[in-house]
Every structure is written in C-alpha cells, then in structure tokens.
Design a protein around this motif. Structure first.
Motif, PDB file in Angstrom:
ATOM      1  N   SER A   5       9.162  49.702  96.284  1.00  0.00           N
ATOM      2  CA  SER A   5       9.503  48.353  95.847  1.00  0.00           C
ATOM      3  C   SER A   5      10.488  48.417  94.687  1.00  0.00           C
ATOM      4  CB  SER A   5       8.245  47.609  95.397  1.00  0.00           C
ATOM      5  OG  SER A   5       8.612  46.345  94.865  1.00  0.00           O
ATOM      6  N   PHE A   6      11.490  47.563  94.749  1.00  0.00           N
ATOM      7  CA  PHE A   6      12.465  47.431  93.672  1.00  0.00           C
ATOM      8  C   PHE A   6      12.254  46.128  92.912  1.00  0.00           C
ATOM      9  CE2 PHE A   6      14.831  49.749  97.095  1.00  0.00           C
ATOM     10  CZ  PHE A   6      14.809  50.993  96.477  1.00  0.00           C
ATOM     11  N   ALA A   7      11.167  45.433  93.197  1.00  0.00           N
ATOM     12  CA  ALA A   7      10.929  44.104  92.630  1.00  0.00           C
ATOM     13  C   ALA A   7      10.900  44.092  91.108  1.00  0.00           C
ATOM     14  CB  ALA A   7       9.630  43.522  93.178  1.00  0.00           C
ATOM     15  N   ASN A   8      10.497  45.169  90.491  1.00  0.00           N
ATOM     16  CA  ASN A   8      10.402  45.199  89.031  1.00  0.00           C
ATOM     17  C   ASN A   8      11.524  45.986  88.362  1.00  0.00           C
ATOM     18  OD1 ASN A   8       8.017  43.637  88.914  1.00  0.00           O
ATOM     19  ND2 ASN A   8       6.874  45.418  89.623  1.00  0.00           N
ATOM     20  N   TRP A   9      12.502  46.416  89.126  1.00  0.00           N
ATOM     21  CA  TRP A   9      13.626  47.134  88.530  1.00  0.00           C
ATOM     22  C   TRP A   9      14.442  46.173  87.679  1.00  0.00           C
ATOM     23  CZ3 TRP A   9      16.664  51.389  91.403  1.00  0.00           C
ATOM     24  CH2 TRP A   9      15.783  52.350  91.889  1.00  0.00           C
ATOM     25  N   PRO A  10      15.025  46.651  86.592  1.00  0.00           N
ATOM     26  CA  PRO A  10      15.865  45.780  85.768  1.00  0.00           C
ATOM     27  C   PRO A  10      17.284  45.674  86.335  1.00  0.00           C
ATOM     28  CG  PRO A  10      15.687  47.927  84.731  1.00  0.00           C
ATOM     29  CD  PRO A  10      14.821  47.960  85.978  1.00  0.00           C
ATOM     30  N   CYS A  11      17.368  45.192  87.575  1.00  0.00           N
ATOM     31  CA  CYS A  11      18.656  45.098  88.270  1.00  0.00           C
ATOM     32  C   CYS A  11      18.552  44.013  89.327  1.00  0.00           C
ATOM     33  CB  CYS A  11      18.986  46.440  88.918  1.00  0.00           C
ATOM     34  SG  CYS A  11      20.422  46.396  89.996  1.00  0.00           S
ATOM     35  N   SER A  12      19.402  43.011  89.249  1.00  0.00           N
ATOM     36  CA  SER A  12      19.348  41.905  90.210  1.00  0.00           C
ATOM     37  C   SER A  12      19.715  42.345  91.618  1.00  0.00           C
ATOM     38  CB  SER A  12      20.249  40.759  89.743  1.00  0.00           C
ATOM     39  OG  SER A  12      19.716  40.199  88.559  1.00  0.00           O
ATOM     40  N   VAL A  13      20.586  43.335  91.762  1.00  0.00           N
ATOM     41  CA  VAL A  13      20.923  43.843  93.098  1.00  0.00           C
ATOM     42  C   VAL A  13      19.675  44.469  93.724  1.00  0.00           C
ATOM     43  CG1 VAL A  13      22.307  45.504  94.405  1.00  0.00           C
ATOM     44  CG2 VAL A  13      23.354  44.182  92.557  1.00  0.00           C
ATOM     45  N   ALA A  14      18.979  45.311  92.969  1.00  0.00           N
ATOM     46  CA  ALA A  14      17.771  45.968  93.485  1.00  0.00           C
ATOM     47  C   ALA A  14      16.698  44.937  93.825  1.00  0.00           C
ATOM     48  CB  ALA A  14      17.244  46.968  92.459  1.00  0.00           C
ATOM     49  N   ARG A  15      16.509  43.954  92.955  1.00  0.00           N
ATOM     50  CA  ARG A  15      15.493  42.930  93.209  1.00  0.00           C
ATOM     51  C   ARG A  15      15.831  42.104  94.453  1.00  0.00           C
ATOM     52  NH1 ARG A  15      14.655  40.762  87.011  1.00  0.00           N
ATOM     53  NH2 ARG A  15      13.541  42.606  86.260  1.00  0.00           N
ATOM     54  N   THR A  16      17.115  41.790  94.622  1.00  0.00           N
ATOM     55  CA  THR A  16      17.536  41.029  95.799  1.00  0.00           C
ATOM     56  C   THR A  16      17.320  41.853  97.064  1.00  0.00           C
ATOM     57  OG1 THR A  16      19.150  39.812  94.485  1.00  0.00           O
ATOM     58  CG2 THR A  16      19.458  39.793  96.872  1.00  0.00           C
ATOM     59  N   MET A  17      17.664  43.132  97.013  1.00  0.00           N
ATOM     60  CA  MET A  17      17.459  43.987  98.183  1.00  0.00           C
ATOM     61  C   MET A  17      15.980  44.161  98.480  1.00  0.00           C
ATOM     62  SD  MET A  17      20.349  44.292  99.376  1.00  0.00           S
ATOM     63  CE  MET A  17      19.772  45.221 100.787  1.00  0.00           C
ATOM     64  N   ASP A  18      15.138  44.159  97.450  1.00  0.00           N
ATOM     65  CA  ASP A  18      13.704  44.219  97.674  1.00  0.00           C
ATOM     66  C   ASP A  18      13.240  42.995  98.458  1.00  0.00           C
ATOM     67  OD1 ASP A  18      11.167  45.770  96.854  1.00  0.00           O
ATOM     68  OD2 ASP A  18      10.664  43.677  96.412  1.00  0.00           O
ATOM     69  N   LEU A  19      13.788  41.848  98.116  1.00  0.00           N
ATOM     70  CA  LEU A  19      13.451  40.611  98.833  1.00  0.00           C
ATOM     71  C   LEU A  19      13.987  40.656 100.262  1.00  0.00           C
ATOM     72  CD1 LEU A  19      12.539  37.634  99.064  1.00  0.00           C
ATOM     73  CD2 LEU A  19      14.797  37.026  98.209  1.00  0.00           C
ATOM     74  N   LEU A  57       9.985  35.298 108.040  1.00  0.00           N
ATOM     75  CA  LEU A  57       9.774  33.916 107.612  1.00  0.00           C
ATOM     76  C   LEU A  57       8.689  33.841 106.537  1.00  0.00           C
ATOM     77  CD1 LEU A  57      10.038  32.118 111.061  1.00  0.00           C
ATOM     78  CD2 LEU A  57      11.675  31.965 109.160  1.00  0.00           C
ATOM     79  N   ARG A  58       7.622  34.592 106.707  1.00  0.00           N
ATOM     80  CA  ARG A  58       6.554  34.630 105.703  1.00  0.00           C
ATOM     81  C   ARG A  58       7.098  35.105 104.361  1.00  0.00           C
ATOM     82  NH1 ARG A  58       4.021  37.976 103.063  1.00  0.00           N
ATOM     83  NH2 ARG A  58       4.740  39.799 104.188  1.00  0.00           N
ATOM     84  N   ARG A  59       7.923  36.155 104.393  1.00  0.00           N
ATOM     85  CA  ARG A  59       8.510  36.693 103.160  1.00  0.00           C
ATOM     86  C   ARG A  59       9.432  35.667 102.502  1.00  0.00           C
ATOM     87  NH1 ARG A  59      12.178  41.507 104.127  1.00  0.00           N
ATOM     88  NH2 ARG A  59      10.281  42.458 104.891  1.00  0.00           N
ATOM     89  N   LEU A  60      10.253  34.992 103.291  1.00  0.00           N
ATOM     90  CA  LEU A  60      11.191  34.006 102.737  1.00  0.00           C
ATOM     91  C   LEU A  60      10.470  32.776 102.182  1.00  0.00           C
ATOM     92  CD1 LEU A  60      14.009  34.376 105.392  1.00  0.00           C
ATOM     93  CD2 LEU A  60      14.183  34.945 102.956  1.00  0.00           C
ATOM     94  N   VAL A  61       9.386  32.374 102.829  1.00  0.00           N
ATOM     95  CA  VAL A  61       8.580  31.271 102.299  1.00  0.00           C
ATOM     96  C   VAL A  61       7.906  31.725 100.997  1.00  0.00           C
ATOM     97  CG1 VAL A  61       6.513  29.848 102.690  1.00  0.00           C
ATOM     98  CG2 VAL A  61       8.248  30.078 104.491  1.00  0.00           C
TER      99      VAL A  61
END
Length: 182
Positions: A5-19, A57-61
């Motif tokens: 998971s990149f959700a907690n990385w201090p990087c918006s690119v990584a967080r977006t890719m995690d999503l 869809l579940r993830r995007l919701v």
C-alpha cells in the motif's frame, strides 16, 4: 498475494496510484465521464469481469469518487454517480489523454477529440501554473516538501538530496540543481 500500500506515503502520485491500483479503475472513471452510471452498462462497455468491476466500483465509492444511488427499489438497483472528487479527476484523465495523443497516436491521428464547450474549439489539456498561467514544464519546476510532508523524514540524506535541500550539485549553465533522481 498481499499488495503493497502506498496510501500513507508522503507523495500524492503514490497515494493516487494506491487508489487507482490497476488499469481498470481509470477506465471505469472514464466511462462515468461518458455518462455510464449502471453496473451492467459499465460491464458491457468495458468488457470487464463482473467481480473485477464490483471491486473497482466498491473502491471508488469507498474513496469518495463515486456515490452509489438507488434508482429502482423492486428489485433494489443502484447507479454510480460522480462526486465532486470524482468530477475533479477529469483533469487527470485529460492530462493522460494529452500525453497519449502526443506519444501514442498512430498516423491516423488522435482517437478522441476534447471539445471545449466554453470557447467552441477542440483542445488538449495543459498543466499551467496557478499563479502566472504559464505552462509548467519539467525543467521549470522544483519539488519541495510541503506542510504535509513528515518532518521526521527531512533529516534523511536521501530525502534532503531528493528535495535538493542542501549541498545538491548545481548545473552551472542554468544555476539550477542538477537532476539527482534515480
């Protein structure tokens, strides 16, 4: 298999890719921008497996990009509507489209044009500075740690080098730091 998971990385690119996680998620969002709202329509347009679509869809919701709304009660059926956050993702898709049009189109030209209703012209996305409105080119920007960057990381030599905080070699011709990224 467990995915990193990149959700907690201090990087918006990584967080977006995690999503996003995979190629299907941006394509589901693309279809939502084309007006698709119902599960069966997403499935038909994309040719995606039902279980994969359900997960996306579940993830995007869950992430707040889509909202699930009831459109029929007997039987219970839902549609997926873009939220403000989801609508804001359109700029990301436009930037991807612009890059793909430039570097991946064949001799027949771009596959889809973007018509700007406000001015009445076909256009492509450009990233511009929010202050001076000039295009933001790679050579003209420097990353800096923002207020949300973890202070504990700023003492690490690799992080200081990444952000060129001290002692980074300079390019004599432009007086800009040289690129020291891997």
């Amino acid at each position: 298999m467990r995915r990193t998971s990149f959700a907690n990385w201090p990087c918006s690119v990584a967080r977006t890719m995690d999503l996003l996680g995979d190629w299907w998620t941006p394509l589901v969002l693309r279809e939502a921008f084309y007006g698709i709202r119902r599960f069966d329509d997403f499935q038909q347009e994309l040719g995606i497996a039902r279980n994969t679509l359900s997960e996306r869809l579940r993830r995007l919701v869950g992430a707040g990009l889509l909202e699930k709304q009831v459109y029929e009660t007997q039987p219970l059926r839902h549609e997926y509507v873009l939220t403000e956050s989801g609508r804001d993702f359109h700029n990301v898709l436009l930037a991807m489209t612009s890059w793909g049009d430039r570097w991946l189109s064949d001799e027949s030209g771009t596959p889809v044009l973007t018509h700007h209703e406000t001015c009445g012209h076909d256009a492509h996305a450009e990233v511009v500075c929010s202050h001076c409105r000039q295009p933001m080119e790679w050579a003209d920007v420097t990353p800096r740690p923002g207020p949300g960057y973890p202070a504990r990381l700023l003492s690490r030599p690799d992080i200081r080098k990444r952000f060129r905080l001290e002692g980074a070699p300079r390019d004599a011709a432009s007086d800009r730091p040289t690129d020291t990224r891997p």
